[in-house]
Design an enzyme around this catalytic site. Structure first.
Site, PDB file in Angstrom:
ATOM      1  N   CYS A   1     -45.519   7.484 -40.272  1.00 21.54           N
ATOM      2  CA  CYS A   1     -44.887   6.892 -41.455  1.00 21.54           C
ATOM      3  C   CYS A   1     -44.347   5.496 -41.169  1.00 21.54           C
ATOM      4  O   CYS A   1     -44.562   4.557 -41.947  1.00 21.54           O
ATOM      5  CB  CYS A   1     -43.733   7.776 -41.932  1.00 21.54           C
ATOM      6  N   ASP A   2     -43.613   5.345 -40.061  1.00 27.01           N
ATOM      7  CA  ASP A   2     -42.814   4.140 -39.833  1.00 27.01           C
ATOM      8  C   ASP A   2     -43.286   3.259 -38.684  1.00 27.01           C
ATOM      9  O   ASP A   2     -42.772   2.149 -38.501  1.00 27.01           O
ATOM     10  CB  ASP A   2     -41.355   4.534 -39.581  1.00 27.01           C
TER      11      ASP A   2
ATOM     12  N   CYS B   1     -40.893   9.972 -37.661  1.00 30.07           N
ATOM     13  CA  CYS B   1     -42.327   9.993 -37.967  1.00 30.07           C
ATOM     14  C   CYS B   1     -42.981   8.659 -37.627  1.00 30.07           C
ATOM     15  O   CYS B   1     -42.784   7.658 -38.336  1.00 30.07           O
ATOM     16  CB  CYS B   1     -42.533  10.317 -39.447  1.00 30.07           C
TER      17      CYS B   1
END
Length: 304
Positions: free
Chosen positions: A133-134, A130
């Site tokens: 997300c990261d 992701c």
């Protein structure tokens, strides 16, 4: 007999439980894992409102604590089947059968793995599924995106505004993403495509440091220094236990009220057909599903 059974104790399931109890429904959440939710594996979460930086485990525990404080009942059980018996649903599990007037399926989905050495070892240590997300953790670094579909190209574009260099590794010599996304990616100066290639191995000490790439036409192996690898080779929803309309790899089809094709069965979160797999959208789905289930259950009780 419960009013509502929620299958899955991740963000969608716990949110649905909180809303259902507040609406006066006798509710049970069934979860097969002690610490549920894919988000629990995330090292850091920085895109959930109210928490500038928090580990996935901490965030999931806060969901759980909130649900318990509200009065949500939970039980550990692996759901095997959901039987539709008209005015009631029977949830068959490895821990016995449970009955309810309605069911919310919030079982989530899991990213499809490459299945190569190092993938599991470096999860959250350079291996991610992701970019939203990261991605911010790789500012100024070099990363690889594996895949050629919509998700892979979309997240390659996201990463190109964060990372120094983005390499898109694809097993074919053309992308499956739409032409608009392809053009945007091809126009980005810091995105480079590596065609006809697969990842053979992920290597490093404490964090990802290298990958071994294999050309699918020549079988030539190449070692490449890299700081992170983002994998987009598909996602598998956990929906085999329910017989409702599905699409693609098994994503449950719902309307905007999270209703499935079978009356009294609802779906929320990553297990349903959606345009975005994020904690914040799963939470929204859970709230909507609980309110819709309340409307259905109230109507069913009134009719009886």
């Amino acid at each position: 007999m419960y009013d509502l059974i929620i299958i899955g104790g991740g963000p969608a399931g716990m949110t649905a439980g909180i809303y259902a109890v507040r609406y006066g429904l006798d509710t049970l959440v069934l979860e097969k894992n002690v610490v549920p939710g894919q988000i629990a594996t995330a090292d850091r979460v920085e895109n959930y409102p109210g928490f500038p930086s928090i580990s996935g485990m901490e965030l999931m525990n806060k969901f759980k604590e909130h649900a318990e404080h509200t009065g949500v009942k939970t039980q550990t059980a692996d759901v095997e089947n959901i039987k539709d018996e008209g005015n009631k649903k029977v949830v068959v599990t490895d821990n016995g059968d449970f009955e309810a007037l309605a069911v919310i399926v919030a079982t989530g989905a899991n990213p499809r793995r490459l299945g190569v050495p190092g993938e599991d070892e470096f999860l959250t240590k350079g291996v991610s599924y992701c970019a939203t997300c990261d991605g911010p953790f790789y500012s100024g670094l070099n990363v690889i995106v594996v895949g050629g579909g919509e998700s892979a190209v979309t997240d390659a574009l996201i990463l190109s505004d964060i990372a120094e260099k983005v390499y898109v590794v694809h097993r074919r010599d053309e992308l499956r993403a739409c032409s608009l996304l392809q053009k945007r990616a091809f126009d980005k100066e810091n995105i480079t495509f590596i065609w006809d290639t697969v990842v053979q191995e992920i290597k490093g000490s404490d964090l990802v440091e290298k990958v071994i790439l294999k050309n699918t036409k020549t079988n030539e192996l190449t070692e490449m220094d890299i700081d992170g690898i983002f994998i987009y080779v598909g996602i598998n929803p956990n929906t085999s236990m329910v017989d409702v309309e599905k699409q693609g790899a098994g994503f449950i089809v719902t309307d905007d009220k999270m209703k499935c094709s079978v009356p009294g069965i609802f779906a929320a979160g990553d297990c349903r057909r959606t345009s975005m797999w994020q904690v914040v959208t799963a939470v929204s789905d859970g709230a909507v599903a609980a309110i819709s289930a309340h409307e259905y259950i109230t109507s069913a009780k009134y009719e009886n």
